[in-house]
Design a protein around this motif. Sequence first.
Motif, PDB file in Angstrom:
ATOM      1  N   CYS A  57       0.833  -1.206   0.000  1.00  0.00           N
ATOM      2  CA  CYS A  57       0.000   0.000   0.000  1.00  0.00           C
ATOM      3  C   CYS A  57       0.866   1.254   0.000  1.00  0.00           C
ATOM      4  N   HIS A  58       1.900   1.247   0.806  1.00  0.00           N
ATOM      5  CA  HIS A  58       2.778   2.416   0.892  1.00  0.00           C
ATOM      6  C   HIS A  58       3.539   2.622  -0.417  1.00  0.00           C
ATOM      7  N   LEU A  83       2.635   1.529  -3.542  1.00  0.00           N
ATOM      8  CA  LEU A  83       1.761   1.870  -4.665  1.00  0.00           C
ATOM      9  C   LEU A  83       1.110   3.236  -4.506  1.00  0.00           C
ATOM     10  N   SER A  84       1.026   3.722  -3.286  1.00  0.00           N
ATOM     11  CA  SER A  84       0.469   5.058  -3.078  1.00  0.00           C
ATOM     12  C   SER A  84       1.351   6.135  -3.718  1.00  0.00           C
ATOM     13  N   GLN A  85       2.596   5.766  -4.026  1.00  0.00           N
ATOM     14  CA  GLN A  85       3.515   6.716  -4.653  1.00  0.00           C
ATOM     15  C   GLN A  85       3.452   6.683  -6.174  1.00  0.00           C
ATOM     16  N   LEU A  86       2.644   5.757  -6.724  1.00  0.00           N
ATOM     17  CA  LEU A  86       2.434   5.721  -8.172  1.00  0.00           C
ATOM     18  C   LEU A  86       1.210   6.570  -8.486  1.00  0.00           C
ATOM     19  N   LYS A  87       1.430   7.782  -8.909  1.00  0.00           N
ATOM     20  CA  LYS A  87       0.362   8.770  -9.005  1.00  0.00           C
ATOM     21  C   LYS A  87      -0.665   8.474 -10.090  1.00  0.00           C
ATOM     22  N   ILE A 124      -4.832   0.614   3.434  1.00  0.00           N
ATOM     23  CA  ILE A 124      -5.401   0.511   2.091  1.00  0.00           C
ATOM     24  C   ILE A 124      -6.017   1.839   1.678  1.00  0.00           C
ATOM     25  N   HIS A 125      -6.366   2.679   2.662  1.00  0.00           N
ATOM     26  CA  HIS A 125      -6.955   3.986   2.335  1.00  0.00           C
ATOM     27  C   HIS A 125      -5.967   4.878   1.590  1.00  0.00           C
ATOM     28  N   LEU A 126      -4.677   4.529   1.649  1.00  0.00           N
ATOM     29  CA  LEU A 126      -3.673   5.288   0.911  1.00  0.00           C
ATOM     30  C   LEU A 126      -3.875   5.162  -0.599  1.00  0.00           C
ATOM     31  N   LEU A 127      -4.608   4.142  -0.993  1.00  0.00           N
ATOM     32  CA  LEU A 127      -4.867   3.906  -2.421  1.00  0.00           C
ATOM     33  C   LEU A 127      -6.242   4.445  -2.807  1.00  0.00           C
ATOM     34  N   SER A 128      -6.601   5.579  -2.248  1.00  0.00           N
ATOM     35  CA  SER A 128      -7.936   6.142  -2.452  1.00  0.00           C
ATOM     36  C   SER A 128      -8.197   6.570  -3.886  1.00  0.00           C
ATOM     37  N   LYS A 129      -7.132   6.708  -4.705  1.00  0.00           N
ATOM     38  CA  LYS A 129      -7.322   7.095  -6.103  1.00  0.00           C
ATOM     39  C   LYS A 129      -7.639   5.910  -7.006  1.00  0.00           C
ATOM     40  N   LEU A 130      -7.605   4.708  -6.441  1.00  0.00           N
ATOM     41  CA  LEU A 130      -7.960   3.540  -7.252  1.00  0.00           C
ATOM     42  C   LEU A 130      -9.386   3.649  -7.752  1.00  0.00           C
ATOM     43  N   GLU A 131      -9.584   3.274  -9.002  1.00  0.00           N
ATOM     44  CA  GLU A 131     -10.924   3.194  -9.561  1.00  0.00           C
ATOM     45  C   GLU A 131     -11.475   1.775  -9.476  1.00  0.00           C
ATOM     46  N   VAL A 132     -10.568   0.787  -9.593  1.00  0.00           N
ATOM     47  CA  VAL A 132     -10.966  -0.619  -9.498  1.00  0.00           C
ATOM     48  C   VAL A 132      -9.950  -1.375  -8.651  1.00  0.00           C
ATOM     49  N   LEU A 133     -10.446  -2.125  -7.667  1.00  0.00           N
ATOM     50  CA  LEU A 133      -9.630  -3.040  -6.868  1.00  0.00           C
ATOM     51  C   LEU A 133     -10.258  -4.418  -6.971  1.00  0.00           C
TER      52      LEU A 133
END
Length: 333
Positions: free
Chosen positions: A272-273, A275-279, A298-307
């Motif tokens: 999570c930490h 991938l959160s840096q992959l803008k 997992i909230h660090l990946l809040s920009k995900l559209e699909v998980l």
Amino acid sequence: QIVRESVPRKESKAEKTQTNEELNERQKWLVDLVFGDGDLPKSDLNRRPHRYTTWSDALSNVDQVEWLALKNQDLTDFTEKIKPLQQVEVLELTGYELAELPSGIEQLAKLLQLNLADNKFCSLPDTVEQLSQLKGLNLRNNAFRELPEVVGRLSALQQIDLSKNPALDLAQAFGVLSHAESLHHLELRESSLTNLPEEIVRLHNLSILDLGNDPLLDLSQALTVISQLPSLNLLEMKALQIDALPEEILSLQQLSGISLNDNPQLDIELLCHQLSQLKSLRILALICCGLTTLPQDIHLLSKLEVLNLDDNNIAREEQQRIKELLPNTTVIF
């Protein structure tokens, strides 16, 4: 805009297909690959034509046959039998132990996808160049040592599967494919890779790359090389037996989709930490990773559209918690 919310129960394949249709085009091809089984064709066709598997059925409906997937058929008279089937857009000749391509295929002017997986090919005739509409070529699990030069002359070629050709000289193959200017999708899974040849950087338009099922691959080296592919959008790293991604993943800021399916040792909190840096990351697949829960981070990946968390053992209560942590993400369980 994603209009579908995830649901606790496991979706059927038909429901997943419907979900795909609700995504925009960029998301659609990413999710389609994540859902797919690695076979070509995938979703190149906008519709699903009837799949004919025998000569008798096909020759009784010559004007309707668009998808011909011959199973356990006699190919002795292939040249004559294929002549009237000029509407064929998808042809599958898999598992026949063929070493030579049957004559007549080059006459299929409408052919879009050719699946020759699970044979014994080590060459292809120059007549293949006549397939001017061919978009997808599956050469998985054959005996190629070098990729035939004719493949580079397929002007419409967009997808190729070279998986499970362990003797293939990939540096030479990448040189051939560099002439296929429309190519954007390359599958190399189960290729007995330890290092990725640097010649892959010649594939300037490559947007989808599958490096799955090669646990001996030096992933740090591979990521360093593919960071030079400016158009790369989706990276498949299935079943690499890794517990973490190397720091070189951060050099792939262009990625919008990553698939890490079948990697049950993954440290998800660390992931999570990272991938959160992959803008640009918008789609993440963690199918069949032995997950029962996800960390709060997992909230660090809040920009995900699909998980995509399909084929894990996540309880309903945990599913709800995950959705609350990612309110703007379509989560698939």
